[in-house]
Motif scaffolding. Structure first.
Motif, PDB file in Angstrom:
ATOM      1  N   VAL A  40     146.552  77.657 -27.982  1.00 58.32           N
ATOM      2  CA  VAL A  40     146.756  77.838 -29.429  1.00 58.32           C
ATOM      3  C   VAL A  40     146.598  76.513 -30.166  1.00 58.32           C
ATOM      4  CG1 VAL A  40     149.272  77.490 -29.447  1.00 58.32           C
ATOM      5  CG2 VAL A  40     148.219  79.010 -31.124  1.00 58.32           C
ATOM      6  N   HIS A  41     146.939  75.395 -29.518  1.00 61.11           N
ATOM      7  CA  HIS A  41     146.785  74.082 -30.159  1.00 61.11           C
ATOM      8  C   HIS A  41     145.320  73.818 -30.488  1.00 61.11           C
ATOM      9  CE1 HIS A  41     146.383  69.642 -30.281  1.00 61.11           C
ATOM     10  NE2 HIS A  41     147.584  69.664 -30.819  1.00 61.11           N
ATOM     11  N   GLN A  42     144.428  74.153 -29.564  1.00 60.24           N
ATOM     12  CA  GLN A  42     143.002  73.938 -29.795  1.00 60.24           C
ATOM     13  C   GLN A  42     142.497  74.830 -30.935  1.00 60.24           C
ATOM     14  OE1 GLN A  42     140.308  75.216 -26.665  1.00 60.24           O
ATOM     15  NE2 GLN A  42     138.965  73.472 -27.050  1.00 60.24           N
ATOM     16  N   ALA A  43     142.954  76.087 -30.966  1.00 63.73           N
ATOM     17  CA  ALA A  43     142.524  76.997 -32.036  1.00 63.73           C
ATOM     18  C   ALA A  43     142.999  76.500 -33.400  1.00 63.73           C
ATOM     19  CB  ALA A  43     143.064  78.402 -31.767  1.00 63.73           C
ATOM     20  N   ILE A  44     144.224  75.978 -33.460  1.00 56.22           N
ATOM     21  CA  ILE A  44     144.733  75.418 -34.716  1.00 56.22           C
ATOM     22  C   ILE A  44     143.931  74.189 -35.107  1.00 56.22           C
ATOM     23  CG2 ILE A  44     146.725  74.244 -35.743  1.00 56.22           C
ATOM     24  CD1 ILE A  44     148.518  76.144 -34.093  1.00 56.22           C
ATOM     25  N   GLU A  45     143.598  73.360 -34.134  1.00 49.84           N
ATOM     26  CA  GLU A  45     142.831  72.142 -34.403  1.00 49.84           C
ATOM     27  C   GLU A  45     141.487  72.464 -35.049  1.00 49.84           C
ATOM     28  OE1 GLU A  45     141.900  67.968 -32.083  1.00 49.84           O
ATOM     29  OE2 GLU A  45     141.939  69.825 -30.911  1.00 49.84           O
ATOM     30  N   GLU A  46     140.890  73.590 -34.676  1.00 50.88           N
ATOM     31  CA  GLU A  46     139.602  73.979 -35.248  1.00 50.88           C
ATOM     32  C   GLU A  46     139.726  74.434 -36.701  1.00 50.88           C
ATOM     33  OE1 GLU A  46     137.090  76.400 -32.722  1.00 50.88           O
ATOM     34  OE2 GLU A  46     138.090  75.601 -30.935  1.00 50.88           O
ATOM     35  N   CYS A  47     140.970  74.588 -37.165  1.00 53.54           N
ATOM     36  CA  CYS A  47     141.225  74.908 -38.578  1.00 53.54           C
ATOM     37  C   CYS A  47     141.749  73.686 -39.326  1.00 53.54           C
ATOM     38  CB  CYS A  47     142.250  76.039 -38.697  1.00 53.54           C
ATOM     39  SG  CYS A  47     141.846  77.555 -37.813  1.00 53.54           S
ATOM     40  N   SER A  48     141.563  72.501 -38.775  1.00 53.33           N
ATOM     41  CA  SER A  48     142.237  71.298 -39.265  1.00 53.33           C
ATOM     42  C   SER A  48     141.886  70.950 -40.706  1.00 53.33           C
ATOM     43  CB  SER A  48     141.945  70.106 -38.342  1.00 53.33           C
ATOM     44  OG  SER A  48     140.551  69.862 -38.283  1.00 53.33           O
ATOM     45  N   GLU A  49     140.705  71.366 -41.184  1.00 52.75           N
ATOM     46  CA  GLU A  49     140.341  71.039 -42.567  1.00 52.75           C
ATOM     47  C   GLU A  49     141.239  71.757 -43.579  1.00 52.75           C
ATOM     48  OE1 GLU A  49     138.172  74.871 -41.803  1.00 52.75           O
ATOM     49  OE2 GLU A  49     138.662  73.060 -40.653  1.00 52.75           O
ATOM     50  N   LEU A  50     141.945  72.788 -43.120  1.00 51.09           N
ATOM     51  CA  LEU A  50     142.857  73.534 -43.997  1.00 51.09           C
ATOM     52  C   LEU A  50     144.295  73.040 -43.884  1.00 51.09           C
ATOM     53  CD1 LEU A  50     141.477  77.108 -43.193  1.00 51.09           C
ATOM     54  CD2 LEU A  50     141.103  75.813 -45.323  1.00 51.09           C
ATOM     55  N   LEU A  51     144.546  72.083 -42.983  1.00 49.34           N
ATOM     56  CA  LEU A  51     145.911  71.674 -42.657  1.00 49.34           C
ATOM     57  C   LEU A  51     146.209  70.263 -43.153  1.00 49.34           C
ATOM     58  CD1 LEU A  51     145.958  72.892 -38.923  1.00 49.34           C
ATOM     59  CD2 LEU A  51     146.646  74.171 -40.956  1.00 49.34           C
ATOM     60  N   ASP A  52     147.490  70.008 -43.385  1.00 50.78           N
ATOM     61  CA  ASP A  52     147.946  68.643 -43.659  1.00 50.78           C
ATOM     62  C   ASP A  52     148.252  67.914 -42.359  1.00 50.78           C
ATOM     63  OD1 ASP A  52     147.706  68.970 -46.369  1.00 50.78           O
ATOM     64  OD2 ASP A  52     149.807  69.504 -46.680  1.00 50.78           O
TER      65      ASP A  52
END
Length: 573
Positions: free
Chosen positions: A406-418
């Motif tokens: 799940v960490h990798q999947a979240i990382e691929e959305c990093s442009e939307l995250l702070d």
């Protein structure tokens, strides 16, 4: 919920026979050892009697020499040290260990500890913590269970004249902070042989290196391994290699009732109702962790540290009572928010059929979103993120299914995250509230395109098939010598085929639990319980043979101890 039975490969029979001859132990037990890569006499001796002498040299960790040099300089130059830790169990036990150990060398006037406020400061190293250090003349901060991604915060600390030693075990980012030392076995350039230490474990290694450098005896440090064991259990790190050795010796301290090591944990043990039971990893997870965690989830994590540091029984009971009361408050939020979250899924057709669960509600309590994510994962087995609003941002926790990162999947959305961070199976994240819909859509798309259908069915890993007649007191005693059990060294799961329930023994207890007595040949019987398996009662009562998978435990009722099977699942022939 349907479960996926996964039978582990049988080990090499020649290795089993050879080790069975050397140890003169039941071959079923030897097979379990070989499945755990324990196949020689020397490996078995190290497995059954883990030795602290076998721990890797702490100086093998990248930057450890620099960390020790800076700590020794602080000691001899009269500098003040601030021990900074995360607000969860791993962080608070880390702080208690490092602070209590160094206090005997620095003195109480030159060392203090700091836990960030979960709601005002957020996760990890904070500007407020750095300002506190600088304003009170602390020249060195030891950050525990956090800091490996705190590039900007450490740069700010450098501007304010405060040095950092970072002790972390989370995955680093592409850039490391400009600290004096960054101790993290997961650094790509770190040669340390064991990569899965808890945050408290990394703090312990720093203290071990400091002790060796100064020529101090190691026994006082080893007396703090009860804290390391609690951190290992709570942070769900693999209980193999060095972690297993540390947990083994920490549990021995916790179970030495004649010489209790820590008044705070003793008081907590009583409040959890396990004062007369022998502690294991499971009892630490369910008895200690929620209570220690609750202080940080619901308010001030310093209360947990104060409890862990309590020196008298009276003080310990008072501090533990506060922590326990906080946990009771946490349970109320946990129950109501979980109910609300599950209703949101059940009432939305798209959410029910999605590959992920991503829920956001502004007024959910930030302190329990991780627990709620785990509850939703139990009900709908798929990657789950629960978000709430805090300081104008959406923030929350992620949990994952076995085998999906799940960490990798979240990382691929990093442009939307702070910001985000964590592990393969658990992570935290913060993002602008307005980005939640876009994040939910992209996270679903990434997971749906990658997750395998079988990964969305809860697995039950089965070690081997045995007969019910194999389950004897001596067999169980050998199993117990394989403890501590946990990830990587799990409590063995057995399968027995063509099992029947004895007449009139099957019944429902406690609303949804299945209580029954099993037989395989009409002669040998054994009691069993299946938590949450009450739905199988009607089928079982038809009298058809079935297969059952289970662990073996000792049940005590009214002072009488009997072997019992804890059933994980049932299948009909």
């Amino acid at each position: 919920m349907e479960k996926r039975w996964i039978r582990k490969p049988a080990p090499d029979p020649d290795k089993v026979r050879h080790l069975a001859d050397a140890l003169r132990v039941n071959e079923a037990i030897i097979s379990l050892l070989c499945q755990r890569k324990v196949c020689t006499f020397e490996e078995a001796r190290a497995y059954f009697r883990p030795s602290l002498d076998s721990l890797p040299d702490p100086l093998l960790m990248r930057d450890m020499d620099r960390a020790v040099d800076r700590l020794v300089r602080a000691l001899h130059m009269g500098e003040k040290v601030l021990v900074f830790g995360d607000y969860d169990v791993d962080g608070t036990t880390s702080v208690a260990l490092v602070y209590s150990y160094l206090r005997s060398f620095f003195g109480p006037e030159r060392i203090d500890y700091y836990i960030p406020d979960r709601y005002k400061e957020g996760y990890g190293v904070s500007d407020a913590g750095i300002d506190f250090a600088a304003d009170h003349d602390y020249e060195l901060i030891i950050a525990l269970d956090c800091g490996v991604k705190a590039v900007e915060k450490v740069a700010y600390a450098n501007q304010r004249g405060v040095d950092f030693i970072i002790c972390d075990h989370h995955l680093p980012g592409t850039e490391l902070p400009a600290a004096v030392a960054v101790l993290d076995p997961k650094r790509a350039d770190c040669p340390y042989p064991f990569k899965e230490l808890s945050g408290c474990g990394v703090g312990f290694k720093l203290m071990q290196a400091f002790t060796q450098n100064q020529g101090f005896p190691e026994e006082p440090l080893h007396e703090l391994l009860d804290l390391v064991a609690v951190s290992i259990a709570a942070d769900i790190v693999p209980i193999v290699g060095e972690n297993r050795t540390l947990a083994y010796h920490g549990l021995r301290l916790l179970n030495d009732r004649l010489h209790p090591q820590r008044a705070g944990l003793d008081a907590l043990r009583e409040l959890a109702g396990i004062q007369n039971a022998e502690l294991n990893i499971s009892s630490l997870v369910f008895g200690f962790s929620p209570r220690i965690n609750a202080a940080g989830r619901m308010g001030d994590a310093k209360r947990s540290v104060a409890m862990l540091l309590a020196e008298s029984t009276e003080e310990a009971k008072e501090k533990a009572g506060v922590v326990d009361k906080t946990n009771q408050e946490r349970r109320g939020f946990d129950t109501s928010i979980t109910k609300e979250a599950l209703e949101m899924i059940e009432q939305d057709a798209m959410l029910r059929t999605a590959s992920t669960t991503v829920l956001f509600k502004q007024d959910w309590h930030k302190g329990v979103v991780g627990i709620v994510a785990s509850r939703c994962l139990d009900k709908y087995y798929r990657p789950t993120i629960i978000l709430t609003e805090s300081n104008g941002k959406a923030t929350g926790s992620a949990r994952s299914v076995i085998g999906f990162d799940v960490h990798q999947a979240i990382e691929e959305c990093s442009e939307l995250l702070d910001q985000f961070g964590g592990h393969m199976y658990a992570a935290g994240l913060t993002l602008p509230v307005e980005n939640v819909p876009a994040f939910r859509e992209k996270f679903e798309r990434i997971v749906a395109g990658r997750i395998l259908p079988e990964q969305m069915i809860p697995p039950v890993e089965i070690d081997q098939k045995i007969q019910l007649s194999d389950i004897t007191p001596s067999f169980f005693n050998l199993l117990r010598q394989m403890e501590p059990f946990g990830p990587g060294n799990s409590n063995p799961v057995f399968e027995s085929e063509k099992v029947y329930v004895t007449p009139d023994s099957a019944r429902i207890v406690g609303n949804s639990h299945l209580k029954l007595t099993l037989t395989q040949d009409g002669r040998h019987t054994v009691d069993a319980i299946g938590f949450g398996l009450g739905e199988y009662l009607e089928e079982i009562q038809r009298g058809q043979p079935f297969s059952v998978c289970y662990t073996v435990e000792m049940n005590e009722y009214r002072g009488v101890k009997t072997l019992q099977l804890r059933v994980k699942d049932i299948r009909w022939e």
